[in-house]
Design a protein around this motif. Structure first.
Motif, mmCIF file in Angstrom:
data_model
loop_
_atom_site.group_PDB
_atom_site.id
_atom_site.type_symbol
_atom_site.label_atom_id
_atom_site.label_comp_id
_atom_site.label_asym_id
_atom_site.label_seq_id
_atom_site.Cartn_x
_atom_site.Cartn_y
_atom_site.Cartn_z
ATOM 1 N N SER A 45 0.832 -1.211 0.000
ATOM 2 C CA SER A 45 0.000 0.000 0.000
ATOM 3 C C SER A 45 0.860 1.253 0.000
ATOM 4 O O SER A 45 0.551 2.235 -0.686
ATOM 5 C CB SER A 45 -0.915 0.024 1.226
ATOM 6 N N GLN A 48 2.442 1.793 -3.482
ATOM 7 C CA GLN A 48 1.440 2.334 -4.407
ATOM 8 C C GLN A 48 1.170 3.806 -4.101
ATOM 9 O O GLN A 48 1.091 4.634 -5.013
ATOM 10 C CB GLN A 48 0.148 1.527 -4.315
ATOM 11 N N ASN A 51 4.256 5.938 -5.216
ATOM 12 C CA ASN A 51 4.322 6.064 -6.677
ATOM 13 C C ASN A 51 3.219 6.967 -7.218
ATOM 14 O O ASN A 51 3.463 7.782 -8.105
ATOM 15 C CB ASN A 51 4.282 4.689 -7.338
ATOM 16 N N SER A 52 2.015 6.865 -6.677
ATOM 17 C CA SER A 52 0.911 7.727 -7.107
ATOM 18 C C SER A 52 1.180 9.184 -6.743
ATOM 19 O O SER A 52 0.937 10.086 -7.543
ATOM 20 C CB SER A 52 -0.404 7.288 -6.458
#
Length: 142
Positions: A45, A48, A51-52
């Motif tokens: 999590s 992610q 990176n987002s």
């Protein structure tokens, strides 16, 4: 941030100068270890989220404090992380864990520009609020 982390941090690509943190709006410290089940559970999590958050421009940086028991475990974990890490040195890491009163891992928290803790519930923010947490952290930090 050099006065906190020293002059050099490491990434899976190699050493990097700590002064690069001066241009990043949000600095988070993440304390975890490869042997910790909740850390392993949270890790995907956080990757992610990271990176987002940095997809279009660098909005956040995470500095990892390893609680791994040896340098091999540290290196195996680091190679899967997109963020920076304090180099493996048990004495330096212990000093940072004490400075920030980190007793339980995983722990993710926001730093002020002066290196003090601005917000301690960042792990929950990532899980519950997702990318919207960044807007809140920017307000807290300003």
């Amino acid at each position: 941030m050099e006065n906190i982390f020293g002059q050099t941090l490491v990434s899976k690509k190699g050493p990097t100068a700590t002064r690069g943190l001066n241009n990043v709006p949000i600095i988070l410290i993440y304390a975890s270890a490869s042997w910790c089940p909740p850390c392993r559970e949270f890790f995907p999590s956080l990757v992610q989220f990271y990176n987002s958050a940095n997809q279009s421009r660098k909005r956040i940086e995470i500095v990892w404090l390893s609680r791994d028991r040896n340098e091999d475990d540290f290196n195996n974990t680091k190679k899967n992380m997109p963020w920076l890490a304090v180099p493996y040195n048990p004495n330096n890491i212990a000093a940072l864990l004490e400075r920030y009163d980190i007793e339980v891992i995983p722990k993710l928290f926001l730093l002020n520009r002066n290196g003090s803790v601005a917000h301690t519930e960042c792990r929950q923010d990532v899980v519950i609020k997702g990318i919207e947490a960044i807007n809140e952290w920017e307000r807290i930090r300003s």
